[in-house]
Write an enzyme that holds these catalytic residues in place. Sequence first.
Site, PDB file in Angstrom:
ATOM      1  CG  ASP A 125      63.553  19.890  78.875  1.00 45.14           C
ATOM      2  OD1 ASP A 125      63.107  19.868  77.708  1.00 45.14           O
ATOM      3  OD2 ASP A 125      64.128  20.880  79.365  1.00 45.14           O
ATOM      4  CG  ASP A 168      65.039  24.938  79.902  1.00 40.81           C
ATOM      5  OD1 ASP A 168      64.003  24.290  79.684  1.00 40.81           O
ATOM      6  OD2 ASP A 168      66.017  24.928  79.137  1.00 40.81           O
TER       7      ASP A 168
END
Length: 196
Positions: A169, A155
């Site tokens: 995501d 991330d």
Amino acid sequence: MAEAERIIGTPDIPDAEGDEEGGAEGRVEETAPGRGKRKVAVLFAVAVFAYLLDLISKLVVVAKLEHHPPVEVISGWLKFEVIRNSGAAFSFGEAYTVIFTCIAATVIVVIARLARKLNSLPWAIALGLLLGGALGNLTDRIFRAPGTFQGAVVDFIAPAHFAVFNLADSAIVCGGILIVILSFKGLDPDGTVHKD
């Protein structure tokens, strides 16, 4: 109404006075050979685009940003900061990486099976986003440390006062929102419209 349904790829519904010719034309046009295949092609094109965008972005940020200070993109609002997330969104369930890997694989199989009866362009786009995002994060879980099927997802998009996430995501969330909208509008993946 018939024109709007034609544009979004849904079958015409004959009007109450029995305009059978118009209704038949709508059904023939919708079930014409190749129409469903084009929607499946869109699904996979969107999935490949979302997957490659996610994969390339992760390769770049790991190579350039990992083990470095965060990069301010918009001062006080957005920065790029590499985080390894072994859980789900918002780092929930970090001890259950294998379970999230199985869930992602199941989502991919379900979408592939659903593609056989797909005849709606909006659904093709939504499922393509879900598929590309699921594949992006599944790739991390399979190939990244600490090990196969236990890998931590990369991330790096860090808005202020929000969780750190990645492009996979984003694709999953956008696909999910689109599916909710399509469901509320009564549009099914096979192109039919139902009214509750």
